[in-house]
Design a protein around this motif. Structure first.
Motif, PDB file in Angstrom:
ATOM      1  N   GLU A   1       0.808  -1.222   0.000  1.00 32.92           N
ATOM      2  CA  GLU A   1       0.000   0.000   0.000  1.00 32.92           C
ATOM      3  C   GLU A   1       0.842   1.274   0.000  1.00 32.92           C
ATOM      4  O   GLU A   1       0.405   2.308  -0.505  1.00 32.92           O
ATOM      5  CB  GLU A   1      -0.938   0.012   1.216  1.00 32.92           C
ATOM      6  CG  GLU A   1      -1.972  -1.105   1.219  1.00 32.92           C
ATOM      7  CD  GLU A   1      -2.993  -0.962   0.100  1.00 32.92           C
ATOM      8  OE1 GLU A   1      -3.091   0.140  -0.482  1.00 32.92           O
ATOM      9  OE2 GLU A   1      -3.697  -1.952  -0.189  1.00 32.92           O
ATOM     10  N   ARG A   2       2.015   1.215   0.612  1.00 33.40           N
ATOM     11  CA  ARG A   2       2.901   2.401   0.754  1.00 33.40           C
ATOM     12  C   ARG A   2       2.163   3.553   1.453  1.00 33.40           C
ATOM     13  O   ARG A   2       2.433   4.722   1.179  1.00 33.40           O
ATOM     14  CB  ARG A   2       3.419   2.862  -0.615  1.00 33.40           C
ATOM     15  CG  ARG A   2       4.058   1.769  -1.483  1.00 33.40           C
ATOM     16  CD  ARG A   2       5.378   1.298  -0.910  1.00 33.40           C
ATOM     17  NE  ARG A   2       5.890   0.133  -1.623  1.00 33.40           N
ATOM     18  CZ  ARG A   2       6.753   0.179  -2.646  1.00 33.40           C
ATOM     19  NH1 ARG A   2       7.189   1.338  -3.081  1.00 33.40           N
ATOM     20  NH2 ARG A   2       7.192  -0.930  -3.209  1.00 33.40           N
ATOM     21  N   ASN A   3       1.248   3.214   2.322  1.00 30.41           N
ATOM     22  CA  ASN A   3       0.468   4.208   3.042  1.00 30.41           C
ATOM     23  C   ASN A   3       0.017   3.586   4.361  1.00 30.41           C
ATOM     24  O   ASN A   3      -0.595   2.507   4.359  1.00 30.41           O
ATOM     25  CB  ASN A   3      -0.740   4.634   2.196  1.00 30.41           C
ATOM     26  CG  ASN A   3      -1.616   5.656   2.896  1.00 30.41           C
ATOM     27  OD1 ASN A   3      -2.399   5.323   3.778  1.00 30.41           O
ATOM     28  ND2 ASN A   3      -1.482   6.913   2.499  1.00 30.41           N
ATOM     29  N   VAL A   4       0.304   4.252   5.487  1.00 33.13           N
ATOM     30  CA  VAL A   4       0.033   3.676   6.799  1.00 33.13           C
ATOM     31  C   VAL A   4      -1.468   3.486   7.020  1.00 33.13           C
ATOM     32  O   VAL A   4      -1.911   2.444   7.509  1.00 33.13           O
ATOM     33  CB  VAL A   4       0.637   4.557   7.916  1.00 33.13           C
ATOM     34  CG1 VAL A   4       0.185   4.058   9.298  1.00 33.13           C
ATOM     35  CG2 VAL A   4       2.159   4.558   7.840  1.00 33.13           C
ATOM     36  N   THR A   5      -2.258   4.472   6.619  1.00 32.36           N
ATOM     37  CA  THR A   5      -3.704   4.388   6.846  1.00 32.36           C
ATOM     38  C   THR A   5      -4.320   3.255   6.032  1.00 32.36           C
ATOM     39  O   THR A   5      -5.111   2.450   6.549  1.00 32.36           O
ATOM     40  CB  THR A   5      -4.378   5.723   6.487  1.00 32.36           C
ATOM     41  OG1 THR A   5      -3.817   6.769   7.299  1.00 32.36           O
ATOM     42  CG2 THR A   5      -5.878   5.645   6.728  1.00 32.36           C
TER      43      THR A   5
END
Length: 304
Positions: free
Chosen positions: A20-24
């Motif tokens: 995802e390369r995104n924490v959320t």
């Protein structure tokens, strides 16, 4: 490291962050709120002694350490999922499922027809959605985000989050009008650069210089692109009855010899073969239906 002290959920979170390369978004995938996912990232960094993911304008970028861990962790989780998944319950003959793949024009013409035949014979309850590849980078991103289940084509970009399987090799050939080819069966190097060319470019415009143009440049030569077309099926029909020539994949060219009235002739230059590849995510192998579809594609392509 004592394996008993390692929380397996950390590795699942690592896989989600890598994809995802995104924490959320990664937290959403594993069922954690953003603060909890940030805490998990802190624990991952402590476990591996590395930052793993660094914030940037385009998202969380993996470090060299994270990239080196991506494949072994993904493979290990895939094997664990395979053991836990009740895959023996999947029967293609009775299964009902909707699957999606994205293919280039090449895949539409060469791979999809025999794939559909095999699908109707072996899994009539599985519905297949075939989407076009207009921009390969966007298609890879769609695969990474789960918008499609698999991607098939040539010259597809690499991604650390994607598994690539080579289906077979393809070669370039030249086509020209059948009557002209009978009068002169062989093209010289001078012929090849003197004659006007038809170029297939799915993105439209003038196209991007590819393997042929790069090869010609090495020889100090350049071809003239007289016609640029957005669909590969139109190329042979544009060549027929004209002085135009085109360079295309051998399997596609062979399909249109009779239908379009063109002839296949050898290129007067040596051009490297290219591969037709199947791309899928590592998590696809934990899904019995996707795993079966991937193996079906591989099996169908062995006979092409």
């Amino acid at each position: 490291m004592n394996l008993a002290s390692v929380d397996l959920n950390l590795l699942v979170a690592f896989e989600a962050l890598m994809e995802e390369r995104n924490v959320t978004r990664a937290g959403r995938r594993v069922g954690l709120a953003q603060p909890s996912m940030s805490s998990v990232l802190t624990r991952l960094r402590a476990l591996f002694g590395d930052d793993l993911f660094v914030r940037s304008a385009s998202g969380m970028q993996p470090t060299a350490k994270a990239l080196s861990l991506a494949r072994p962790i993904g493979d290990a989780l895939g094997q664990i999922r395979g053991v836990l998944e009740p895959g023996s319950g999947f029967d293609p003959a009775t299964a009902r499922r909707r699957l999606s793949i994205a293919v280039t024009d090449y895949g539409d013409l060469i791979i999809v027809p025999p794939l559909v035949t095999a699908l109707r014979r072996e899994a009539p309850g599985i519905d297949l959605v075939v989407r076009p590849v207009i921009d390969t980078a966007l298609s890879v991103a769609g695969l990474e985000h789960g918008d499609i289940d698999a991607l098939i084509g040539g010259h597809l970009p690499a991604s650390a989050r994607i598994t690539r399987r080579t289906l077979f090799e393809e070669h370039f050939v030249c086509i020209r009008d059948g009557k002209r080819a009978r009068q002169r069966a062989r093209l010289t190097r001078d012929d090849y650069t003197r004659l006007p060319h038809v170029l297939f470019s799915s993105a439209g415009g003038d196209g991007i210089p590819g393997a042929i143009d790069t090869m010609l440049a090495r020889h100090g030569r350049k071809r003239r692109t007289a016609i640029t077309l957005p669909h590969v099926v139109a190329v042979p029909f544009a060549v027929a009855g004209t002085d135009l020539v085109a360079t295309m994949a051998e399997r596609i060219a062979s399909r249109f010899v009779a239908a379009a009235g063109v002839s296949v002739v050898s290129l007067p230059y040596d051009v490297e073969a290219f591969t037709i590849d199947l791309l899928h995510t590592r998590r696809a192998m934990a899904d019995p239906a996707l795993r079966w579809l991937i193996e079906l594609v591989v099996r169908v392509c062995r006979s092409l």
